[in-house]
Design a protein around this motif. Structure first.
Motif, PDB file in Angstrom:
ATOM      1  N   ARG A   1       0.839  -1.207   0.000  1.00 13.32           N
ATOM      2  CA  ARG A   1       0.000   0.000   0.000  1.00 13.32           C
ATOM      3  C   ARG A   1       0.878   1.262   0.000  1.00 13.32           C
ATOM      4  N   GLN A   2       1.924   1.254   0.791  1.00 19.09           N
ATOM      5  CA  GLN A   2       2.816   2.414   0.841  1.00 19.09           C
ATOM      6  C   GLN A   2       3.454   2.678  -0.519  1.00 19.09           C
ATOM      7  N   ALA A   3       3.952   1.621  -1.161  1.00 16.29           N
ATOM      8  CA  ALA A   3       4.629   1.778  -2.449  1.00 16.29           C
ATOM      9  C   ALA A   3       3.677   2.306  -3.511  1.00 16.29           C
ATOM     10  N   VAL A   4       2.430   1.848  -3.490  1.00 13.88           N
ATOM     11  CA  VAL A   4       1.433   2.307  -4.457  1.00 13.88           C
ATOM     12  C   VAL A   4       1.125   3.787  -4.229  1.00 13.88           C
ATOM     13  N   VAL A   5       0.965   4.173  -2.977  1.00 16.17           N
ATOM     14  CA  VAL A   5       0.691   5.587  -2.660  1.00 16.17           C
ATOM     15  C   VAL A   5       1.877   6.466  -3.049  1.00 16.17           C
ATOM     16  N   LEU A   6       3.090   6.029  -2.718  1.00 14.02           N
ATOM     17  CA  LEU A   6       4.282   6.807  -3.057  1.00 14.02           C
ATOM     18  C   LEU A   6       4.473   6.935  -4.569  1.00 14.02           C
ATOM     19  N   ALA A   7       4.117   5.902  -5.304  1.00 12.53           N
ATOM     20  CA  ALA A   7       4.260   5.943  -6.763  1.00 12.53           C
ATOM     21  C   ALA A   7       3.232   6.873  -7.392  1.00 12.53           C
ATOM     22  N   GLY A   8       2.072   7.016  -6.758  1.00 14.39           N
ATOM     23  CA  GLY A   8       1.022   7.886  -7.303  1.00 14.39           C
ATOM     24  C   GLY A   8       0.658   7.487  -8.720  1.00 14.39           C
ATOM     25  N   PRO A   9       0.527   8.462  -9.623  1.00 18.69           N
ATOM     26  CA  PRO A   9       0.132   8.149 -10.997  1.00 18.69           C
ATOM     27  C   PRO A   9       1.172   7.335 -11.765  1.00 18.69           C
ATOM     28  N   ARG A  10       2.405   7.316 -11.269  1.00 11.77           N
ATOM     29  CA  ARG A  10       3.449   6.520 -11.940  1.00 11.77           C
ATOM     30  C   ARG A  10       3.226   5.024 -11.759  1.00 11.77           C
ATOM     31  N   ALA A  11       2.302   4.636 -10.877  1.00  8.49           N
ATOM     32  CA  ALA A  11       2.005   3.216 -10.664  1.00  8.49           C
ATOM     33  C   ALA A  11       1.289   2.613 -11.871  1.00  8.49           C
ATOM     34  N   LYS A  12       0.546   3.422 -12.592  1.00  7.96           N
ATOM     35  CA  LYS A  12      -0.232   2.907 -13.731  1.00  7.96           C
ATOM     36  C   LYS A  12       0.713   2.300 -14.771  1.00  7.96           C
ATOM     37  N   GLY A  13       0.498   1.015 -15.051  1.00  5.65           N
ATOM     38  CA  GLY A  13       1.318   0.314 -16.024  1.00  5.65           C
ATOM     39  C   GLY A  13       2.631  -0.215 -15.478  1.00  5.65           C
ATOM     40  N   ALA A  14       2.906   0.009 -14.206  1.00  4.54           N
ATOM     41  CA  ALA A  14       4.176  -0.407 -13.605  1.00  4.54           C
ATOM     42  C   ALA A  14       4.126  -1.866 -13.153  1.00  4.54           C
TER      43      ALA A  14
ATOM     44  N   THR B   1      -5.519  -4.504   8.475  1.00  6.26           N
ATOM     45  CA  THR B   1      -5.505  -3.560   7.353  1.00  6.26           C
ATOM     46  C   THR B   1      -6.401  -4.088   6.231  1.00  6.26           C
ATOM     47  N   PRO B   2      -6.831  -3.206   5.326  1.00  2.00           N
ATOM     48  CA  PRO B   2      -7.598  -3.680   4.168  1.00  2.00           C
ATOM     49  C   PRO B   2      -6.698  -4.472   3.213  1.00  2.00           C
ATOM     50  N   PRO B   3      -7.292  -5.219   2.282  1.00  2.00           N
ATOM     51  CA  PRO B   3      -6.499  -6.027   1.356  1.00  2.00           C
ATOM     52  C   PRO B   3      -5.567  -5.176   0.490  1.00  2.00           C
ATOM     53  N   CYS B   4      -4.315  -5.564   0.433  1.00  2.00           N
ATOM     54  CA  CYS B   4      -3.356  -4.864  -0.429  1.00  2.00           C
ATOM     55  C   CYS B   4      -3.719  -5.031  -1.898  1.00  2.00           C
ATOM     56  N   THR B   5      -4.305  -6.183  -2.236  1.00  2.00           N
ATOM     57  CA  THR B   5      -4.653  -6.416  -3.641  1.00  2.00           C
ATOM     58  C   THR B   5      -5.629  -5.371  -4.162  1.00  2.00           C
ATOM     59  N   ASP B   6      -6.537  -4.880  -3.309  1.00  2.00           N
ATOM     60  CA  ASP B   6      -7.476  -3.835  -3.745  1.00  2.00           C
ATOM     61  C   ASP B   6      -6.728  -2.570  -4.158  1.00  2.00           C
ATOM     62  N   ALA B   7      -5.746  -2.165  -3.344  1.00  2.00           N
ATOM     63  CA  ALA B   7      -4.964  -0.963  -3.649  1.00  2.00           C
ATOM     64  C   ALA B   7      -4.120  -1.162  -4.897  1.00  2.00           C
ATOM     65  N   ILE B   8      -3.553  -2.352  -5.050  1.00  2.00           N
ATOM     66  CA  ILE B   8      -2.709  -2.646  -6.212  1.00  2.00           C
ATOM     67  C   ILE B   8      -3.529  -2.563  -7.492  1.00  2.00           C
ATOM     68  N   ILE B   9      -4.682  -3.209  -7.490  1.00  2.00           N
ATOM     69  CA  ILE B   9      -5.531  -3.213  -8.683  1.00  2.00           C
ATOM     70  C   ILE B   9      -6.048  -1.806  -8.987  1.00  2.00           C
ATOM     71  N   ALA B  10      -6.478  -1.073  -7.957  1.00  2.00           N
ATOM     72  CA  ALA B  10      -6.999   0.283  -8.156  1.00  2.00           C
ATOM     73  C   ALA B  10      -5.931   1.242  -8.687  1.00  2.00           C
ATOM     74  N   SER B  11      -4.672   0.980  -8.376  1.00  2.00           N
ATOM     75  CA  SER B  11      -3.592   1.883  -8.786  1.00  2.00           C
ATOM     76  C   SER B  11      -3.261   1.772 -10.269  1.00  2.00           C
ATOM     77  N   GLY B  12      -3.654   0.661 -10.884  1.00  2.00           N
ATOM     78  CA  GLY B  12      -3.315   0.460 -12.292  1.00  2.00           C
ATOM     79  C   GLY B  12      -2.022  -0.298 -12.502  1.00  2.00           C
ATOM     80  N   ILE B  13      -1.448  -0.842 -11.417  1.00  2.00           N
ATOM     81  CA  ILE B  13      -0.270  -1.708 -11.565  1.00  2.00           C
ATOM     82  C   ILE B  13      -0.637  -2.778 -12.583  1.00  2.00           C
ATOM     83  N   SER B  14       0.220  -2.997 -13.564  1.00  2.00           N
ATOM     84  CA  SER B  14      -0.139  -3.957 -14.608  1.00  2.00           C
ATOM     85  C   SER B  14       0.396  -5.359 -14.352  1.00  2.00           C
TER      86      SER B  14
END
Length: 107
Positions: free
Chosen positions: A27-40, A55-68
Motif C-alpha cells: 500500500r505504501q509503495a502504491v501511494v508513493l508511486a502515485g500516478p506513476r504506478a499505472k502500467g508499472a 488492514t484492508p487487502p493490499c490487492t485492492d490498492a494494487i488493482i486500483a492503482s493500475g499496476i499492470s
C-alpha cells in the motif's frame, strides 16, 4: 519484507512495512508511486494480502492503482492473492526457483 514499484527500468517507489503492521509495504509503495504506478510492475518479497485483517487487502490498492503486473519472491499458499489478482485481470507471477526479487530474478 518489502516492495518496489518499477516502471520501465526505473524504480519509482519502494517501501517496507510500518511498525505494528499499521500499513503494509504494498500500500505504501502504491501511494508513493502515485500516478506513476499505472502500467508499472510491483515486486514484493511476500505475496500481497487479499483479505481483511488489521488492514484492508493490499490487492485492492494494487488493482486500483493500475499496476499492470505483480511479481513475488515468496508465495503465500494460505491466501492465494495471485489468484485473486488474476481473476480481476492482473498479471501475476513468482520469481523462479524461489530467488528473491531484489536479486534480479524475473518471472
Amino acid at each position: 519484507m518489502g516492495c518496489v514499484t518499477v516502471r520501465g527500468e526505473q524504480a519509482v517507489a519502494g517501501a517496507v512495512p510500518m511498525p505494528a503492521a499499521a500499513t503494509h509495504a504494498e500500500r505504501q509503495a502504491v501511494v508513493l508511486a502515485g500516478p506513476r504506478a499505472k502500467g508499472a510492475t510491483l515486486y514484493v518479497t511476500l505475496e500481497p494480502c487479499c483479505h481483511w485483517g488489521v488492514t484492508p487487502p493490499c490487492t485492492d490498492a494494487i488493482i486500483a492503482s493500475g499496476i499492470s503486473r505483480g511479481v513475488c519472491a515468496l508465495r503465500d499458499p494460505d491466501r492465494g492473492s495471485m489468484r485473486c489478482c488474476a481473476r480481476r485481470g492482473g498479471r501475476c507471477g513468482s520469481s523462479p526457483r524461489g530467488r528473491g526479487c531484489a536479486a534480479g530474478a524475473a518471472p
